[in-house]
Design an enzyme around this catalytic site. Structure first.
Site, PDB file in Angstrom:
ATOM      1  N   LYS A 184       6.434  -3.898  12.711  1.00  0.00           N
ATOM      2  CA  LYS A 184       5.349  -2.975  12.366  1.00  0.00           C
ATOM      3  C   LYS A 184       4.494  -2.700  13.596  1.00  0.00           C
ATOM      4  O   LYS A 184       4.650  -3.310  14.643  1.00  0.00           O
ATOM      5  CB  LYS A 184       4.527  -3.544  11.214  1.00  0.00           C
ATOM      6  CG  LYS A 184       5.334  -3.628   9.920  1.00  0.00           C
ATOM      7  CD  LYS A 184       4.465  -3.958   8.727  1.00  0.00           C
ATOM      8  CE  LYS A 184       5.286  -3.906   7.449  1.00  0.00           C
ATOM      9  NZ  LYS A 184       4.450  -4.163   6.249  1.00  0.00           N
TER      10      LYS A 184
ATOM     11  N   GLN B 208      -3.046   9.177  13.652  1.00  0.00           N
ATOM     12  CA  GLN B 208      -2.867   8.654  12.296  1.00  0.00           C
ATOM     13  C   GLN B 208      -3.593   7.312  12.188  1.00  0.00           C
ATOM     14  O   GLN B 208      -3.631   6.543  13.146  1.00  0.00           O
ATOM     15  CB  GLN B 208      -1.386   8.533  11.934  1.00  0.00           C
ATOM     16  CG  GLN B 208      -0.565   7.577  12.778  1.00  0.00           C
ATOM     17  CD  GLN B 208       0.088   8.221  13.989  1.00  0.00           C
ATOM     18  OE1 GLN B 208      -0.485   9.103  14.612  1.00  0.00           O
ATOM     19  NE2 GLN B 208       1.286   7.780  14.327  1.00  0.00           N
ATOM     20  N   THR B 209      -4.189   7.045  11.037  1.00  0.00           N
ATOM     21  CA  THR B 209      -5.052   5.870  10.866  1.00  0.00           C
ATOM     22  C   THR B 209      -4.460   4.879   9.870  1.00  0.00           C
ATOM     23  O   THR B 209      -3.759   5.252   8.933  1.00  0.00           O
ATOM     24  CB  THR B 209      -6.459   6.285  10.390  1.00  0.00           C
ATOM     25  OG1 THR B 209      -6.337   7.106   9.217  1.00  0.00           O
ATOM     26  CG2 THR B 209      -7.198   7.043  11.489  1.00  0.00           C
TER      27      THR B 209
ATOM     28  N   ALA C 218       0.821  -1.210   0.000  1.00  0.00           N
ATOM     29  CA  ALA C 218       0.000   0.000   0.000  1.00  0.00           C
ATOM     30  C   ALA C 218       0.855   1.260   0.000  1.00  0.00           C
ATOM     31  O   ALA C 218       0.335   2.361  -0.221  1.00  0.00           O
ATOM     32  CB  ALA C 218      -0.938   0.002   1.209  1.00  0.00           C
ATOM     33  N   CYS C 219       2.162   1.115   0.215  1.00  0.00           N
ATOM     34  CA  CYS C 219       3.067   2.267   0.158  1.00  0.00           C
ATOM     35  C   CYS C 219       3.213   2.811  -1.258  1.00  0.00           C
ATOM     36  O   CYS C 219       3.850   3.848  -1.463  1.00  0.00           O
ATOM     37  CB  CYS C 219       4.432   1.907   0.725  1.00  0.00           C
ATOM     38  SG  CYS C 219       4.447   1.709   2.523  1.00  0.00           S
TER      39      CYS C 219
ATOM     40  N   TYR D 268      10.958   2.954  -0.448  1.00  0.00           N
ATOM     41  CA  TYR D 268      10.251   1.673  -0.463  1.00  0.00           C
ATOM     42  C   TYR D 268       9.061   1.677  -1.426  1.00  0.00           C
ATOM     43  O   TYR D 268       8.873   0.735  -2.213  1.00  0.00           O
ATOM     44  CB  TYR D 268       9.789   1.349   0.960  1.00  0.00           C
ATOM     45  CG  TYR D 268       9.036   0.056   1.108  1.00  0.00           C
ATOM     46  CD1 TYR D 268       9.678  -1.167   0.950  1.00  0.00           C
ATOM     47  CD2 TYR D 268       7.679   0.047   1.431  1.00  0.00           C
ATOM     48  CE1 TYR D 268       8.995  -2.361   1.101  1.00  0.00           C
ATOM     49  CE2 TYR D 268       6.982  -1.142   1.588  1.00  0.00           C
ATOM     50  CZ  TYR D 268       7.638  -2.339   1.421  1.00  0.00           C
ATOM     51  OH  TYR D 268       6.956  -3.512   1.564  1.00  0.00           O
TER      52      TYR D 268
END
Length: 338
Positions: free
Chosen positions: A202, A230-231, A129-130, A159
Site C-alpha cells: 500500500k 488524491q487524499t 473502507a473500500c 474487493y
C-alpha cells in the site's frame, strides 16, 4: 514448573487468527500471545517461511480457508475467531485482480459456517473502507465517511463488493444463528512487518521504499501514481490492533470505522517521508496508473461514541517507524548470502 505452565496454557480458551501469516494478522498474533488470556492458533495459506511474523509458541497451521474442510479444521475448539484472511493488496493489486479479490468470499462463508457449528463465542471480520459508495468519494476535501455512507451500495469494484457482501453475511449469521460478530472497516493500515514491494504494498510502504531506493541509487526521483492530489487517511498498525481488541470487548455488532481521521494528499505523504529521509526528490507523475477514489477519510464520530476511543498515532510518527523498519529490511536483502 514448565509442565505446570504448559498445563495452565492448555486450560485457556483458544483464539484463532485467520490470515495470521499476513501483516495485520501477524501483529494480532504477536499481541494475543503476550496477553496470557488465550491459547493462540495462527492460520495462513502461505508457507511458513513467507509469514511476516511467526512464533514457535503458537499453533501455526497452513490451510487454504477457501476450502470448507480447512475452515472446519481451523476453528476446531475455538472460543474466538479473527478473520483477517483475504487475497488483497494495494490499489494496483485490487484494480487488476478483481476476481481473485471476490473469491475471498469463500473464506468468510466457510469460516462463518464452521464457527456456527463449533459454537464459537465471538467472531471478528476485517472489512474495509473500500465498501463505501464511490459517489461519496469524488472530491479531495472529503469530510469523512460515516458508516451509513456504505448505502446505497456502490463500493470499489471487486474487493469492495466482496467486503460489503461479507459484512451482510456476518450480520445475518448473527440474526439467524446468534453468532456474536464484530466488524471493523479498516482505513489503510500500515506499519512494520508488512509488504513493501512486489505489487501488493500500500501507499505508505511503497513511498517509504521508493524514497529509500531514490536515496541509495542517487537518482533522486520518485514516481507518484496519479497527480498526487488524491487524499487518504492512514492508520498505524498499533492503533488497528488496539481498536480490534476494544471492539471485541464491546457489544457493537454493526460495522464500524477503524481509521485515522488525519487526511493527507499523496503529495503530502511523500513530503513527510522525504522529511524522514532528509531528502527532496524530483516527482514524476504517472497519470495512467491506478489511483482509486479521489478522496477518502474516516469519520470517527461513531467509534468515539461507542468505544470512547479513536486512533491517535500521528502519520509522521507511524511513518518514521515504518521507514526505519523498511530500511533495515532492505539492508538485509542487499547482504550477500553467507
Amino acid at each position: 514448573m514448565r509442565r505446570l505452565a504448559n498445563e495452565d496454557i492448555m486450560l485457556r480458551p483458544l483464539a484463532v487468527v485467520c490470515g495470521g501469516g499476513g501483516f495485520i494478522g501477524g501483529h494480532l498474533v504477536a499481541h494475543l500471545r503476550t496477553q496470557a488470556k488465550y491459547r493462540v492458533r495462527s492460520v495462513d495459506i502461505k508457507p511458513p517461511r513467507e509469514w511476516y511474523q511467526r512464533f514457535e509458541d503458537v499453533d501455526n497451521r497452513v490451510l487454504d480457508l477457501r476450502r470448507q474442510d480447512a475452515a472446519v479444521a481451523a476453528v476446531e475448539g475455538a472460543a474466538v475467531v479473527y478473520n483477517l484472511a483475504a487475497d488483497m493488496g494495494g490499489m494496483g493489486f485490487i484494480e487488476n485482480n478483481r476476481a481473485l479479490c471476490m473469491l475471498s468470499v469463500l473464506i468468510n462463508t466457510h469460516l462463518l459456517m464452521a464457527a456456527k457449528d463449533a459454537k464459537v463465542e465471538k467472531y471478528f471480520y476485517a472489512s474495509s473502507a473500500c465498501v463505501y459508495a464511490a459517489d461519496k468519494q469524488v472530491v479531495t476535501d472529503n469530510p469523512g465517511l460515516k458508516e451509513s455512507d456504505a448505502y446505497p451500495a456502490m463500493p470499489e469494484d471487486g474487493y469492495g463488493w466482496e467486503k460489503l457482501f461479507s459484512e451482510r453475511m456476518c450480520r445475518h449469521f448473527h440474526e439467524d444463528f446468534g453468532l456474536a460478530v464484530r466488524m471493523a472497516r479498516f482505513h489503510n493500515i500500515y506499519g512494520p512487518h508488512g509488504t513493501y514491494a512486489g505489487g501488493r504494498e500500500k501507499a505508505p510502504a511503497a513511498v517509504c521504499r521508493k524514497v529509500l531506493e531514490a536515496i541509495r541509487s542517487k537518482r533522486h526521483q520518485i514516481e507518484i501514481w496519479g497527480d498526487g492530489e488524491q487524499t487518504r487517511s492512514f492508520t498505524y498498525i498499533d492503533d488497528c490492533i488496539e481498536g480490534i481488541q476494544r471492539l471485541m470487548a464491546s457489544d457493537v455488532i454493526e460495522p464500524i470505522n477503524l481509521g485515522s481521521s488525519e487526511m493527507v494528499s499523496i503529495n503530502q505523504l511523500v513530503s513527510i517521508v522525504e522529511g524522514i529521509g532528509v531528502v527532496t526528490l524530483e516527482r514524476k507523475y504517472d497519470l495512467s496508473a491506478p489511483k482509486g477514489v479521489r478522496g477518502r477519510n474516516s469519520d470517527n464520530t461513531l467509534i468515539k461514541q461507542v468505544l470512547g476511543w479513536e486512533p491517535s498515532t500521528s502519520l509522521k510518527d507511524g511513518l518514521t517507524q515504518t521507514y526505519r523498519w523498511i530500511a533495515t529490511a532492505m539492508d538485509r536483502e542487499r547482504k550477500p548470502a553467507a
